[in-house]
Design an enzyme around this catalytic site. Structure first.
Site, PDB file in Angstrom:
ATOM      1  N   ALA A 177      -0.611  10.674  -8.516  1.00  0.00           N
ATOM      2  CA  ALA A 177      -1.721   9.783  -8.885  1.00  0.00           C
ATOM      3  C   ALA A 177      -1.905   8.805  -7.738  1.00  0.00           C
ATOM      4  CB  ALA A 177      -1.405   9.042 -10.178  1.00  0.00           C
ATOM      5  N   CYS A 178      -3.079   8.212  -7.637  1.00  0.00           N
ATOM      6  CA  CYS A 178      -3.358   7.332  -6.507  1.00  0.00           C
ATOM      7  C   CYS A 178      -2.355   6.182  -6.460  1.00  0.00           C
ATOM      8  CB  CYS A 178      -4.795   6.821  -6.550  1.00  0.00           C
ATOM      9  SG  CYS A 178      -5.044   5.306  -7.476  1.00  0.00           S
ATOM     10  N   LEU A 179      -2.108   5.691  -5.264  1.00  0.00           N
ATOM     11  CA  LEU A 179      -1.063   4.686  -5.060  1.00  0.00           C
ATOM     12  C   LEU A 179      -1.329   3.388  -5.814  1.00  0.00           C
ATOM     13  CD1 LEU A 179      -0.445   5.183  -1.223  1.00  0.00           C
ATOM     14  CD2 LEU A 179       0.941   6.054  -3.125  1.00  0.00           C
TER      15      LEU A 179
END
Length: 272
Positions: A177-179
């Site tokens: 998942a995005c940071l």
């Protein structure tokens, strides 16, 4: 191939054929890779466009893998800039952060699709995503983005199984998942935090840990690993190496979460 999986795969291919041409929001992860390959099988590569968004929340390692896979598929691939930190309100990390991100992303993909004369846009959410907190789904609905994997009622485990049947290298790729999802809601998102998270997770991956999350709690780094990988982290030389490296990244304390890795752990505070 299992008959139920075969049936779902056929439903997916028919759905994609009905789109005529499609731009796939392509991150290089398990779901979007399977979707892109399926779109190519259903429509032919000349009617498919892969679009990958580059930003501070998307590690370079993921971009490199996405570029390599799109090339292997033989599909046209555009890498665009969609910088979430430039979106008004995103850096404040509200609970609808993902909506702000996806809304911006799909507007940009739409412009790319229009330029290429591509009729439709598809994204890779699956059946499992329905039960989770996913504000980005609001942007999907508002902009008329297609979700073919959900339409075919494909869950994550089924997508992995079908990906393995197709020989996709992503079939057992760890979830990503995005940071920004590593930072608690309400805590400001900055490039410095994202860089520290990225480098911390890269260190763990380089050490051979497969499914990792480094949650950023100010001066505390909270590491999530699957329970089976925890004992190796606690070996004295590994613990010392990680502690020293994380301190160089700006963390004062380094903690191993005994609850282990789980998706959406930052959502635990919602509703409290």
């Amino acid at each position: 191939m299992d008959s139920v999986l075969q049936q779902k795969r056929e439903i997916l291919l028919r759905y994609l054929q009905g789109l005529g041409s499609v731009a796939v929001a392509f991150s290089g992860g398990v779901d979007s890779s399977f979707l892109l390959r399926s779109a190519c099988d259903a429509l032919g590569v000349s009617h498919v466009l892969a679009v990958t968004a580059r930003s501070a929340t998307y590690p370079e390692r993921e971009l490199r893998e996405a570029v390599a896979l799109a090339k292997a598929f033989g599909v046209q691939h555009e890498v665009i800039r969609s910088e979430e930190l430039d979106v008004a309100g995103f850096e404040n990390n509200p609970t609808d952060r993902c909506y702000l991100c996806k809304n911006e992303l799909f507007h940009k993909i739409r412009a790319v699709a229009d330029r290429h004369g591509v009729a439709e846009i598809a994204e890779g959410s699956n059946l499992d995503d329905i039960g989770d907190f996913r504000p980005g789904m609001k942007a999907v609905a508002e902009q008329g983005i297609h979700s073919p994997l959900r339409a075919a009622k494909l869950a994550k485990a089924e997508i992995r199984a079908l990906s393995r049947e197709l020989g996709l290298p992503t079939w057992d790729k760890p979830s990503f998942a995005c940071l920004s999802s590593r930072i608690p809601y309400g805590e400001k998102i900055t490039r410095e935090k994202l860089r520290a998270i990225d480098e911390a997770e890269q260190l763990l991956l380089d050490m051979g840990f497969r499914q990792v999350r480094v949650r950023h709690h100010g001066d505390i780094a909270r590491i999530e690993l699957p329970p089976a990988e925890m004992p190796r982290m606690l070996e004295s030389w590994n613990a010392a190496r990680v502690n020293a490296a994380f301190r160089r990244l700006g963390f004062t304390y380094v903690a191993l979460d005994l609850g282990g890795y789980r998706t959406g752990s930052m959502n635990a505070v919602l509703g409290k």
